[in-house]
Design a protein around this motif. Structure first.
Motif, PDB file in Angstrom:
ATOM      1  N   HIS B 167       6.045  44.776   0.478  1.00 13.31           N
ATOM      2  CA  HIS B 167       7.356  45.310   0.127  1.00 13.31           C
ATOM      3  C   HIS B 167       8.316  45.370   1.318  1.00 13.31           C
ATOM      4  O   HIS B 167       9.528  45.254   1.166  1.00 13.31           O
ATOM      5  CB  HIS B 167       7.101  46.712  -0.441  1.00 13.31           C
ATOM      6  N   PHE B 168       7.775  45.566   2.523  1.00 13.99           N
ATOM      7  CA  PHE B 168       8.623  45.662   3.706  1.00 13.99           C
ATOM      8  C   PHE B 168       8.853  44.288   4.351  1.00 13.99           C
ATOM      9  O   PHE B 168       9.513  44.179   5.369  1.00 13.99           O
ATOM     10  CB  PHE B 168       7.998  46.612   4.733  1.00 13.99           C
ATOM     11  N   ALA B 199       0.867  48.577  19.134  1.00 10.51           N
ATOM     12  CA  ALA B 199       0.013  49.490  18.375  1.00 10.51           C
ATOM     13  C   ALA B 199       0.805  50.217  17.290  1.00 10.51           C
ATOM     14  O   ALA B 199       0.249  50.631  16.279  1.00 10.51           O
ATOM     15  CB  ALA B 199      -0.637  50.502  19.316  1.00 10.51           C
ATOM     16  N   THR B 200       2.120  50.365  17.506  1.00  9.86           N
ATOM     17  CA  THR B 200       2.948  51.068  16.518  1.00  9.86           C
ATOM     18  C   THR B 200       4.263  50.319  16.310  1.00  9.86           C
ATOM     19  O   THR B 200       4.719  49.588  17.192  1.00  9.86           O
ATOM     20  CB  THR B 200       3.309  52.499  16.982  1.00  9.86           C
ATOM     21  N   TYR B 201       4.876  50.529  15.141  1.00 10.47           N
ATOM     22  CA  TYR B 201       6.172  49.918  14.855  1.00 10.47           C
ATOM     23  C   TYR B 201       7.225  50.380  15.860  1.00 10.47           C
ATOM     24  O   TYR B 201       8.118  49.636  16.247  1.00 10.47           O
ATOM     25  CB  TYR B 201       6.636  50.283  13.433  1.00 10.47           C
ATOM     26  N   ALA B 202       7.106  51.637  16.293  1.00  9.37           N
ATOM     27  CA  ALA B 202       8.137  52.222  17.151  1.00  9.37           C
ATOM     28  C   ALA B 202       8.250  51.510  18.497  1.00  9.37           C
ATOM     29  O   ALA B 202       9.306  51.514  19.128  1.00  9.37           O
ATOM     30  CB  ALA B 202       7.853  53.713  17.364  1.00  9.37           C
TER      31      ALA B 202
ATOM     32  N   PRO C  39      13.805  51.482   2.469  1.00  8.03           N
ATOM     33  CA  PRO C  39      12.840  51.509   3.569  1.00  8.03           C
ATOM     34  C   PRO C  39      13.357  52.292   4.776  1.00  8.03           C
ATOM     35  O   PRO C  39      14.440  52.016   5.284  1.00  8.03           O
ATOM     36  CB  PRO C  39      12.630  50.028   3.890  1.00  8.03           C
ATOM     37  N   GLN C  40      12.587  53.292   5.171  1.00  9.00           N
ATOM     38  CA  GLN C  40      12.833  54.080   6.383  1.00  9.00           C
ATOM     39  C   GLN C  40      14.083  54.956   6.324  1.00  9.00           C
ATOM     40  O   GLN C  40      14.520  55.479   7.344  1.00  9.00           O
ATOM     41  CB  GLN C  40      12.862  53.151   7.599  1.00  9.00           C
ATOM     42  N   PRO C  68       9.242  56.093   9.838  1.00 12.31           N
ATOM     43  CA  PRO C  68       9.464  55.047  10.856  1.00 12.31           C
ATOM     44  C   PRO C  68       8.740  55.331  12.173  1.00 12.31           C
ATOM     45  O   PRO C  68       8.483  54.407  12.930  1.00 12.31           O
ATOM     46  CB  PRO C  68      10.992  55.050  11.041  1.00 12.31           C
ATOM     47  N   GLY C  69       8.374  56.577  12.422  1.00 13.17           N
ATOM     48  CA  GLY C  69       7.708  56.907  13.686  1.00 13.17           C
ATOM     49  C   GLY C  69       6.194  56.922  13.596  1.00 13.17           C
ATOM     50  O   GLY C  69       5.525  57.448  14.490  1.00 13.17           O
ATOM     51  N   VAL C  70       5.630  56.325  12.533  1.00 12.78           N
ATOM     52  CA  VAL C  70       4.173  56.364  12.361  1.00 12.78           C
ATOM     53  C   VAL C  70       3.453  55.836  13.605  1.00 12.78           C
ATOM     54  O   VAL C  70       3.846  54.818  14.174  1.00 12.78           O
ATOM     55  CB  VAL C  70       3.732  55.569  11.099  1.00 12.78           C
ATOM     56  N   GLY C  71       2.432  56.557  14.023  1.00 13.50           N
ATOM     57  CA  GLY C  71       1.626  56.108  15.163  1.00 13.50           C
ATOM     58  C   GLY C  71       2.143  56.593  16.507  1.00 13.50           C
ATOM     59  O   GLY C  71       1.454  56.493  17.517  1.00 13.50           O
TER      60      GLY C  71
END
Lengths: 265, 265, 265
Positions: B167-168, B199-202, C39-40, C68-71
């Motif tokens: 979806h994203f 490791a993370t989207y951020a 999304p987000q 959005p800040g996952v992880g």
């Protein structure tokens, strides 16, 4: 059990209705029938209800909200039929299904004066459904209604209408198959087509328009691995004529004499 | 509990199946796993099932309908595994998940002669699921099947395939991460890319293509605040090669010698 | 009861969360509030929660995942209010609703070191929700948090913001109606509009932009049988000013003196 049928699509309005129902009838069992009716398409919702209500267990309550007249003086209805209950605005949506199952009583739901004028789904209909679900009788919701808005799908001989266009792009009609017929002539708007009939999707060639008996046991125009909607751009409610083309196969079939007139594009 | 996995998307066909299930097993507990599989994409459904079935409690029944062969002589299966039951057309959809959990018996569901030929989801599979849910054993549904259609995701060393686009717009592969690797060379069709691993989207920069370990613990190509799908236009099942680029970091890693060959576009 | 609010849209991630919840709390009752947040868009989710949480029965738990800040090191929160429980990443999403209902305690959920860094919805939040649903107290999830990320919707006199654009293309603001006012001047970006106010959709002319009191009892810009979004292309969070135009109708209404300045396009 409450089954929902709305045009709320990707919105929080369905969730809000469920919250309201659960606030009144804590263990209400809510099933989504279909909530992606094209916005304000009462006609499409009426067909989905007509062709699916009987899949549900007897006693089910259908909460149906496609409501372009919200906030006007259109009635809010609760309709008891032989085996089901229907709650909806009085705009024809529930008429074909309720009529088919056999209407036993029609109540005009009392609308409080302080109700919102834009979201009766949450403020009137969900509350009425929850009240019935928690054990109240239909008569507790208001007063008997003298009339109900009818809705009839067009059908005159072999001319019917486009009642639904589904997720796969199938164009669904309200016309039945002719037993044994393998080829039909179809007229949809200015489009005249000579279409083969197949018993299964697998028999069709890729990208070919064809007819098939759909899930409502009526004729559908399909394209294998494609979308009939994208090829023909029909409108809901548009008239369509589909006649058999095999002379002699069915005595008196209208299609026979027209062979050669219709051209496959 | 019955979990649904279909390509019915925005359609009433899922609701109709739920109605049928409840008509047979009145208190059946139905959970949507995922019903927006791309139309007829057996492969994508197989991956979604493989990577999610173990989230569900033991004893769950998966009702999986992506069925391009509906109405043909393809078998209708009920498969018992160590901890779950799977019901689906015999087209490979359930094979990877059932195989992983450990198949204990496979039944070919009896198809009545008067069944519709376009909607076995409602007329065959939902009824079979409801029958099991209401307490019948799997053997009551038909006869033992001798074969089951396999489906294998391509994997040869560091070459795998695009198993899912979510979806994203994330492009999900079946390739695992290399521990500690911070940069990979990826080949997808004619596209050769040098991609950082985060490791993370951020951690990613806006609009940058990068690799991340996704929810199935495999490598995914992502774009922060964007869609990798729209940048790369991959197809489900397309082969993809992703190798580590840090020489020495992982003894024998294939990527080292190729440094400099792959260019970031 | 667990109500879900996510940006998972057409994805299997919601189904996976439900599977995880049921694996821990077998008879958990899960209701979808809304899972198609853009999304987000934490801001949009915050508005949907604020304007709908009170529809749900007291005691309901809201599982809210727009993350959005996952992880990263953003906290995972469980918040107890006077009548509800909220579980979400600490990014402001639950702040307006929790604040309005009255926060009584805030717990920072312990994140295991081996948790995935891309799907806390499944690995942290769903598990926490299931644990509470199965009877554990909120304190069992972690340690008291000292802070919570605030989120405030802009509002300064008659200037507010676009808080939501719904499925029908309605542009929803956080500005209230002025009682009795029939015409407003609205400024949205460079667009200056003179808009009629109608009590119901049915009163509007086709294709006309107008204001109406929406389901959250705030002003919405709508188009009958059309989409206000497609005409005005607003952004979530964009400031909007809507003042009354009827001089004398409301003593001190700001709109009166501006009559003639705003032009209807």
């Amino acid at each position: 059990m409450i089954a929902t049928l709305t045009d709320f699509g990707n919105s929080e309005y369905l969730g809000a209705m469920k919250g309201v129902i659960r606030s009144i009838s804590f263990d209400a069992d809510i099933i989504d029938l279909y909530n992606d009716v094209a916005p304000q398409s009462v006609r499409q919702a009426a067909w989905v209800l007509l062709s699916n209500y009987a899949c549900f267990p007897k006693g089910a309550l259908f909460l149906c909200i496609v409501d372009p007249g919200v906030g006007t003086d259109r009635k809010a209805l609760a309709v008891q039929t032989k085996s089901y209950t229907f709650i909806a605005p009085d705009n024809g949506l529930i008429y074909p299904a309720a009529q088919k199952d056999g209407i036993t009583s029609v109540i005009s739901i009392t609308i409080p004066k302080d109700a919102s004028r834009t979201f009766h789904g949450r403020d009137i209909f969900a509350k009425a459904a929850a009240k019935l679900d928690s054990g109240h009788g239909i008569a507790s919701l208001g007063k008997p209604a003298k009339t109900i808005q009818p809705l009839h799908f067009h059908k005159k001989g072999r001319e019917g209408e486009v009642v639904r266009i589904d997720h796969f792009g199938n164009i669904i009609t309200n016309l039945s198959c002719l037993p044994g017929e393998k080829r039909y002539a179809a007229t949809l708007g200015k489009e005249k087509m000579n279409l083969p009939f197949y018993a299964t999707y697998a028999e069709a060639k890729s990208d070919e328009l064809f007819l098939i008996e759909g899930s409502a046991r009526t004729l559908e125009i399909s394209v294998k691995s494609g979308s009939a909607k994208q090829k023909l751009h029909p409108k809901i409610g548009e008239h369509i004529r589909i006649i058999g083309m095999q002379r002699g196969n069915i005595p008196g079939a209208e299609g026979g004499v027209l062979r050669g007139v219709f051209l496959k594009k």
